[in-house]
Design an enzyme around this catalytic site. Structure first.
Site, PDB file in Angstrom:
ATOM      1  N   LEU A   1     -10.296 -15.169   3.668  1.00  0.00           N
ATOM      2  CA  LEU A   1     -10.563 -16.388   2.900  1.00  0.00           C
ATOM      3  C   LEU A   1     -11.054 -15.819   1.291  1.00  0.00           C
ATOM      4  O   LEU A   1     -11.007 -16.579   0.420  1.00  0.00           O
ATOM      5  CB  LEU A   1     -11.523 -17.199   3.399  1.00  0.00           C
TER       6      LEU A   1
ATOM      7  N   ARG B   1       0.846  -1.271   0.038  1.00  0.00           N
ATOM      8  CA  ARG B   1       0.126  -0.121  -0.253  1.00  0.00           C
ATOM      9  C   ARG B   1       0.794   1.078  -0.037  1.00  0.00           C
ATOM     10  O   ARG B   1       0.359   2.092   0.377  1.00  0.00           O
ATOM     11  CB  ARG B   1      -0.958  -0.123   0.970  1.00  0.00           C
ATOM     12  N   THR B   2       2.135   1.078  -0.491  1.00  0.00           N
ATOM     13  CA  THR B   2       3.043   2.285  -0.432  1.00  0.00           C
ATOM     14  C   THR B   2       2.243   3.244  -1.357  1.00  0.00           C
ATOM     15  O   THR B   2       1.631   3.241  -2.604  1.00  0.00           O
ATOM     16  CB  THR B   2       4.251   1.859  -1.257  1.00  0.00           C
TER      17      THR B   2
ATOM     18  N   ARG C   1     -29.712 -23.704  15.179  1.00  0.00           N
ATOM     19  CA  ARG C   1     -28.954 -22.361  15.518  1.00  0.00           C
ATOM     20  C   ARG C   1     -29.318 -21.366  14.326  1.00  0.00           C
ATOM     21  O   ARG C   1     -29.564 -21.789  13.092  1.00  0.00           O
ATOM     22  CB  ARG C   1     -27.499 -22.673  15.748  1.00  0.00           C
TER      23      ARG C   1
ATOM     24  N   ASP D   1     -14.641  -6.169  -3.622  1.00  0.00           N
ATOM     25  CA  ASP D   1     -15.648  -5.191  -3.166  1.00  0.00           C
ATOM     26  C   ASP D   1     -16.601  -4.697  -4.301  1.00  0.00           C
ATOM     27  O   ASP D   1     -17.790  -4.214  -4.040  1.00  0.00           O
ATOM     28  CB  ASP D   1     -15.240  -3.811  -2.411  1.00  0.00           C
TER      29      ASP D   1
END
Ligand code: F6P
Length: 341
Positions: free
Chosen positions: A272, A72-73, A162, A127
């Site tokens: 993942l 991420r430089t 559940r 995303d």
């Protein structure tokens, strides 16, 4: 001509297929050479660059991660554009293909438009939040992994009667949650674009419960309940200047259990969703984008990126694409709501 190619920002499935597509098209159709720039802008600022041949990209279309490494430089750190000009001249590199997300492309746009550097772009993000392209590669793979995980969680949820709360990535948008939630038949889908109050979530869970189903809640990491207190909503840190995301599934599970009386577990899918092999769709999209980027570099289309418009690969100005986030529109949310509960 020699083209430098780099991957920058978070990794994503399909990066290697872009590299392979670009190198093969460049070498075969245009007879140009390639150089691999390591770890995004860092490699360009620190002159960490080596030749990249068609031999080096053999068998890459299905391989996850990026053979070039990423970071991420910031492009304006460590000497910035002046240092880049020096390195490009010393290496005899005439064009740079920058493959990355919003931050990378914003940097690339500035370097091309303001500094006159020879940069073209390829949009990447799981995303799917980049404007200026219909879909980004990596999104289909992330959605497929999330869908398969939800399918698996459902069988254990059903066995134990559940409720499962599954947190997926997506930063500030809900595309992965929307697609995986629809594909896996979730009973509640929670996305940042359309916040709902706690009560609405409990009602979706109860409605599934009443029909004898094991309730599945898919929550995007950027989701904040409509009526959550300001103090909680404001939590964050300054990592990369980005607010801290995630943790919402763990927060919701005990509240759902208390409100509905159903035993509830939470799962965070995390990285993942970014690792491993791309889907066939992402491999094809990535390969085509890479090939188009090679053409753009040869044609000196500085400041532009390859993008998907329906089924065609087109060129758009990077500066226009990085201006706004592509959020889930109301029409898609309305569609989704019909299926919930
Ligand atoms: O932008 C891709 C993404 O995976 C987001 O969905 C997520 O919020 C972020 O990157 C995670 O970043 P990192 O790998 O730096 O933790």
């Amino acid at each position: 001509m020699r083209i430098g190619i780099m991957t920058s920002g978070g990794d994503g499935p399909g990066l290697n297929a872009v590299i392979r597509g670009a190198v093969r098209k460049g070498a075969r159709a245009h007879r140009v050479e390639f150089a691999g720039i390591r770890d995004g802008w860092r490699g360009l600022l620190e002159d960490d660059i080596s030749p990249l041949t068609t031999y080096d990209v053999r068998g890459l279309s299905g391989r996850g991660g990026t053979i070039l490494g990423t970071s991420r430089t910031h492009p304006y750190s460590g000497g910035g554009p002046d240092r880049m000009r020096e390195v490009l001249a010393a290496r005899g590199i005439d064009a740079v293909i920058a493959i990355g997300g919003e931050g990378t492309l914003a940097g690339a746009a500035r370097l091309a438009d303001d500094e006159g550097l020879p940069v073209v772009g390829v949009p990447k993000t799981i995303d799917n939040d980049l404007d200026g392209t219909d879909y980004t590669f990596g999104f289909d793979t992330a959605s497929a992994i999330a869908t398969e995980s939800i399918d698996r969680l459902r069988t254990t949820a059903e066995s134990h009667h559940r409720c499962m709360v599954v947190e997926v990535m997506g930063r500030h948008v809900g595309w992965i949650a929307l697609h995986a939630g629809m594909a896996a038949g979730a009973h509640a889908v929670l996305i940042p674009e359309f916040p709902v109050p706690y009560d609405r979530i409990y009602r979706w869970v109860r409605s599934a419960q009443d029909r004898g189903r094991a309730p599945i809640v898919v929550v995007a990491e950027g989701f904040v309940p409509e009526d959550r207190g300001e103090a909680v909503a404001a939590k964050g840190d300054a990592r990369d200047g980005r607010p801290r995301l995630g943790g919402i599934a763990e927060e919701l599970a005990p509240l759902i259990e208390e409100a509905t009386g159903i035993e509830t577990r939470s799962t965070v899918l995390g990285h993942l969703q970014r690792g491993g092999s791309p889907t066939a769709y992402d491999r094809v999209l990535s390969t085509r984008l890479g090939m188009a980027a090679a053409d753009m570099a040869v044609e000196r289309a500085w400041g532009q990126m390859a993008s998907l418009d329906s089924t065609e690969i087109v060129r758009v100005r990077m500066a226009d694409a990085v201006d706004r986030l592509k959020r889930v529109p109301r029409s898609r949310w309305d569609e989704m709501q019909i299926l919930l509960g």
